[in-house]
Scaffold this active site. Structure first.
Site, PDB file in Angstrom:
ATOM      1  N   LYS A 132       0.845  -0.971  -0.070  1.00 21.97           N
ATOM      2  CA  LYS A 132       0.290  -0.230   0.286  1.00 21.97           C
ATOM      3  C   LYS A 132       0.517   0.981   0.203  1.00 21.97           C
ATOM      4  O   LYS A 132       2.084   1.025   0.458  1.00 21.97           O
ATOM      5  CB  LYS A 132      -1.040  -0.470   1.410  1.00 21.97           C
ATOM      6  N   ASP A 172      -7.245   3.772  -4.415  1.00 23.81           N
ATOM      7  CA  ASP A 172      -8.085   4.155  -3.139  1.00 23.81           C
ATOM      8  C   ASP A 172      -8.385   5.744  -2.477  1.00 23.81           C
ATOM      9  O   ASP A 172      -8.511   6.111  -4.072  1.00 23.81           O
ATOM     10  CB  ASP A 172      -6.833   3.549  -2.052  1.00 23.81           C
TER      11      ASP A 172
HETATM   12  P1  NDP Z   1     -12.874   7.904  -2.845  1.00 25.53           P
HETATM   13  O1  NDP Z   1     -12.027   8.217  -2.805  1.00 25.53           O
HETATM   14  O2  NDP Z   1     -14.024   7.485  -4.224  1.00 25.53           O
HETATM   15  O3  NDP Z   1     -14.543   7.557  -1.740  1.00 25.53           O
HETATM   16  C1  NDP Z   1     -14.399   8.028  -0.214  1.00 25.53           C
HETATM   17  C2  NDP Z   1     -15.747   8.053   0.831  1.00 25.53           C
HETATM   18  O4  NDP Z   1     -15.140   8.052   1.843  1.00 25.53           O
HETATM   19  C3  NDP Z   1     -16.068   9.348   0.138  1.00 25.53           C
HETATM   20  O5  NDP Z   1     -17.542   9.617   0.121  1.00 25.53           O
HETATM   21  C4  NDP Z   1     -15.457  10.588   0.980  1.00 25.53           C
HETATM   22  O6  NDP Z   1     -15.983  11.306   1.321  1.00 25.53           O
HETATM   23  C5  NDP Z   1     -15.400   9.059   2.265  1.00 25.53           C
HETATM   24  N1  NDP Z   1     -14.658   9.521   3.307  1.00 25.53           N
HETATM   25  C6  NDP Z   1     -13.562   9.446   2.856  1.00 25.53           C
HETATM   26  N2  NDP Z   1     -12.084   9.279   3.817  1.00 25.53           N
HETATM   27  C7  NDP Z   1     -13.886   9.588   5.264  1.00 25.53           C
HETATM   28  C8  NDP Z   1     -13.994   9.906   6.529  1.00 25.53           C
HETATM   29  N3  NDP Z   1     -13.113   9.736   7.335  1.00 25.53           N
HETATM   30  N4  NDP Z   1     -15.092  10.219   6.852  1.00 25.53           N
HETATM   31  C9  NDP Z   1     -16.064   9.885   6.702  1.00 25.53           C
HETATM   32  N5  NDP Z   1     -15.786   9.913   5.162  1.00 25.53           N
HETATM   33  C10 NDP Z   1     -14.641   9.575   4.345  1.00 25.53           C
HETATM   34  O7  NDP Z   1     -12.191   6.019  -2.110  1.00 25.53           O
HETATM   35  P2  NDP Z   1     -12.639   4.038  -2.972  1.00 25.53           P
HETATM   36  O8  NDP Z   1     -14.489   4.655  -3.073  1.00 25.53           O
HETATM   37  O9  NDP Z   1     -11.954   3.820  -3.922  1.00 25.53           O
HETATM   38  O10 NDP Z   1     -12.757   3.537  -1.654  1.00 25.53           O
HETATM   39  C11 NDP Z   1     -13.412   3.642  -0.151  1.00 25.53           C
HETATM   40  C12 NDP Z   1     -12.954   2.593   0.859  1.00 25.53           C
HETATM   41  O11 NDP Z   1     -13.293   1.656   0.346  1.00 25.53           O
HETATM   42  C13 NDP Z   1     -11.523   2.885   1.363  1.00 25.53           C
HETATM   43  O12 NDP Z   1     -11.530   2.055   3.276  1.00 25.53           O
HETATM   44  C14 NDP Z   1     -11.025   2.086   0.616  1.00 25.53           C
HETATM   45  O13 NDP Z   1      -9.297   1.655   1.536  1.00 25.53           O
HETATM   46  C15 NDP Z   1     -11.782   1.234   0.589  1.00 25.53           C
HETATM   47  N6  NDP Z   1     -11.463   0.325  -0.733  1.00 25.53           N
HETATM   48  C16 NDP Z   1     -11.421   0.186  -2.264  1.00 25.53           C
HETATM   49  C17 NDP Z   1     -10.933   0.196  -3.346  1.00 25.53           C
HETATM   50  C18 NDP Z   1     -10.925   0.682  -4.770  1.00 25.53           C
HETATM   51  O14 NDP Z   1     -11.183  -0.039  -5.465  1.00 25.53           O
HETATM   52  N7  NDP Z   1     -11.151   1.850  -4.657  1.00 25.53           N
HETATM   53  C19 NDP Z   1     -10.577  -1.438  -3.044  1.00 25.53           C
HETATM   54  C20 NDP Z   1     -10.992  -1.758  -2.091  1.00 25.53           C
HETATM   55  C21 NDP Z   1     -11.244  -1.542  -0.735  1.00 25.53           C
HETATM   56  P3  NDP Z   1     -15.298  12.939   0.833  1.00 25.53           P
HETATM   57  O15 NDP Z   1     -15.626  12.702  -0.508  1.00 25.53           O
HETATM   58  O16 NDP Z   1     -16.234  13.944   1.846  1.00 25.53           O
HETATM   59  O17 NDP Z   1     -13.441  12.912   1.439  1.00 25.53           O
HETATM   60  O1  2IT Z   2      -7.612  -2.019  -1.158  1.00 24.31           O
HETATM   61  C1  2IT Z   2      -8.132  -2.040  -2.273  1.00 24.31           C
HETATM   62  O2  2IT Z   2      -7.949  -3.431  -2.734  1.00 24.31           O
HETATM   63  C2  2IT Z   2      -7.321  -1.711  -3.108  1.00 24.31           C
HETATM   64  N1  2IT Z   2      -7.376  -0.158  -3.031  1.00 24.31           N
HETATM   65  C3  2IT Z   2      -8.023  -1.690  -4.278  1.00 24.31           C
HETATM   66  C4  2IT Z   2      -6.160  -2.395  -4.834  1.00 24.31           C
HETATM   67  C5  2IT Z   2      -5.618  -2.415  -6.325  1.00 24.31           C
HETATM   68  O3  2IT Z   2      -3.929  -3.086  -6.588  1.00 24.31           O
HETATM   69  O4  2IT Z   2      -6.095  -2.387  -7.272  1.00 24.31           O
END
Ligand code: NDP
Ligand code: 2IT
Length: 452
Positions: A132, A172
């Site tokens: 990461k 992420d």
């Molecule tokens: P994005 O940046 O697209 O969206 C994040 C969302 O979460 C936004 O709505 C954001 O609100 C909110 N958020 C972030 N930080 C906070 C906080 N401290 N308090 C409240 N709301 C918060 O990220 P993703 O959707 O990609 O990621 C979301 C989660 O999923 C994370 O935990 C990530 O690690 C996990 N994840 C993502 C993957 C991926 O492929 N993208 C894969 C596996 C897991 P705001 O816009 O106001 O910051």
């Molecule tokens: O938390 C996760 O698994 C991710 N943000 C996706 C990682 C990736 O390499 O696609």
């Protein structure tokens, strides 16, 4: 002394050592404790792992690269952020995992994410190690040109440490299509080679169909498997979702496709509750609002007056059958869990990484709430990243249907592995199942390598 107490003492002793070696890293401690609580009892019955000090070795990253990222604002001021790449474990494949750009990023957060990624990637069945990275840079409120300059500077340094067979970053929180494109463009320019060292790329330049949707869709496929295994299904169920980013949006979309009603979405400013449900038209608006306009969630309630915006609050007090935390770590605490349980929740599936606090998790377990941990439920994103790597290496592109059917079968397979190692109680213990199933493959590879 019964077994439980024996394990409790061993877990405490292991954690005391880990805390001493890694002070001031609460998120990392939390992620390790959750995993070793399942693994220490398992290792008792499989002493080859303790003899080889596998847990001690697995909790120590292979290396952490830390670097300065200097960039210029539009009005010419100099800014300096910190960048990291935690290369945790490459026993079963090259390092693989996302990059997070958010002001809360620090070494503890990236170590927790990198550690969990080892187990998640192992569960996918694809040859990927765990990593990461990211920065404490905040893309919010920055111009595209500022984000581009930051991404180029970040990649100038990171590029020395990654490669298509070494370490393959992706997105992420705060790293979406725009940031990936700027970073890939800079990498390609520096290398003078067009290779798939980053995943989540645009479809025009080597990205995979279905990657954008993969984490959210995969989470709901896992949820569907879990519900069916216990005699339920999604049709007609009320769902509360947190977040409105990449994961939340496509989790909502797949919930609708499977006949559920989604009542909430959120961002860091608060949540919206739509008693009529977020339908496809409203979801299209939400996508535009968050992906294109980079707007705030209260605008949904202005556009659709039947919805209400709750400033500074999280959506867990809304009565629902299913909760999908899809925003960030520790966003669902024990108070929230109590509200969900009192409202009759039957299942929780983590779209985000470690969104549920340990106390909240224990409350769900005591109440027989089906619980899908992130390392299993959100593995669809990295799985399709793995498929993107395969397509890049083969120089071919699979159709959306082909990718989706591979994703469905990967999520089904992860569910089966959790059932294999997590059965025995009234309901499947998915946390234990995911931890042990993810561990065994990596640990066996480490054993095979000898003392490395
Ligand atoms: P994005 O940046 O697209 O969206 C994040 C969302 O979460 C936004 O709505 C954001 O609100 C909110 N958020 C972030 N930080 C906070 C906080 N401290 N308090 C409240 N709301 C918060 O990220 P993703 O959707 O990609 O990621 C979301 C989660 O999923 C994370 O935990 C990530 O690690 C996990 N994840 C993502 C993957 C991926 O492929 N993208 C894969 C596996 C897991 P705001 O816009 O106001 O910051
Ligand atoms: O938390 C996760 O698994 C991710 N943000 C996706 C990682 C990736 O390499 O696609």
């Amino acid at each position: 002394m019964d077994n439980t107490q024996e394990y409790t003492e061993e877990i405490s002793a292991f954690m005391a050592g880990l805390r001493k070696r890694n002070p001031h890293e609460p998120e990392f401690h939390q992620a390790v404790e959750e995993i070793v609580s399942s693994l220490i009892p398992y290792i008792k019955d499989h002493p080859k792992y303790s003899a080889a000090q596998i847990l001690e070795r697995m909790t120590e990253p292979d290396r952490i690269v830390i670097f300065r990222v200097t960039w210029q604002t539009d009005d010419g001021q100099i800014r300096a952020n910190r960048g990291w790449r935690v290369q945790f474990n490459n026993s079963i494949g090259p390092y693989k995992g996302g990059l997070r750009f958010h002001p809360t990023v620090n070494q503890s957060v990236l170590k927790f994410l990198g550690f969990e990624q080892i187990f998640k990637n192992s569960l996918t069945g694809l040859p990927m190690g765990g990593a990461k990275g990211g920065s404490n840079f905040n893309p919010k409120g920055k111009s595209d040109a500022e984000v581009m300059r930051f991404c180029q500077s970040f990649m100038t340094e990171l590029s020395r440490h990654i490669g298509e067979d070494t370490d393959i970053p992706a997105g992420d929180i705060g790293v979406g299509a725009r940031e990936i494109s700027y970073m890939f463009g800079q990498y390609k320019r520096m290398q003078n080679r067009f290779v798939g060292t980053i995943t989540g790329k645009g479809l025009e330049f080597g990205g995979s169909l279905g990657r954008k949707e993969a984490t959210g869709y995969g989470c709901v496929y896992f949820l569907d498997n879990m519900l069916r295994h216990h005699g339920h299904d999604l049709a007609g169920k009320k769902v509360v979702v947190s977040g409105s980013g990449n994961v939340a949006i496509y989790a909502i979309q797949k919930c609708l496709a499977l006949g559920a009603q989604v009542l909430t979405a959120s961002d860091s400013s608060g949540y919206i509750y739509d008693p009529n449900g977020i339908d496809y038209d409203k979801l299209e608006y939400l996508k535009q609002l968050k992906e294109v306009q980079r707007g705030r969630i209260h605008e949904y309630a202005e556009k659709y007056p039947e919805a209400r915006f709750f400033e500074g609050e999280r959506p867990w007090s809304v009565a629902a059958d299913i909760a999908l935390p899809c925003a960030t770590q520790n966003e669902l605490d024990v108070e929230a869990a109590r509200q969900l349980v009192n409202n009759g929740v039957i299942a929780v599936a983590e779209g985000a990484n470690m969104p549920t606090t340990p106390e909240a998790y224990h409350l769900f377990a005591e109440n027989d709430v089906l619980f899908a941990p992130g390392k299993a439920a959100n593995a669809g994103g990295v799985a399709v990243s793995g498929l993107e790597q395969s397509q890049n290496s083969l120089r071919i592109s699979w159709s959306k249907g082909e990718v989706d059917s591979k994703l469905q079968s990967i999520m089904h397979n992860i569910h089966q592995q959790c059932v294999e190692y997590g059965s025995g109680g009234a309901i499947v213990d998915y946390s234990k199942g995911a931890n042990i199933a993810g561990f065994v493959k990596v640990a066996d590879a480490m054993l095979a390598y000898g003392a490395v």
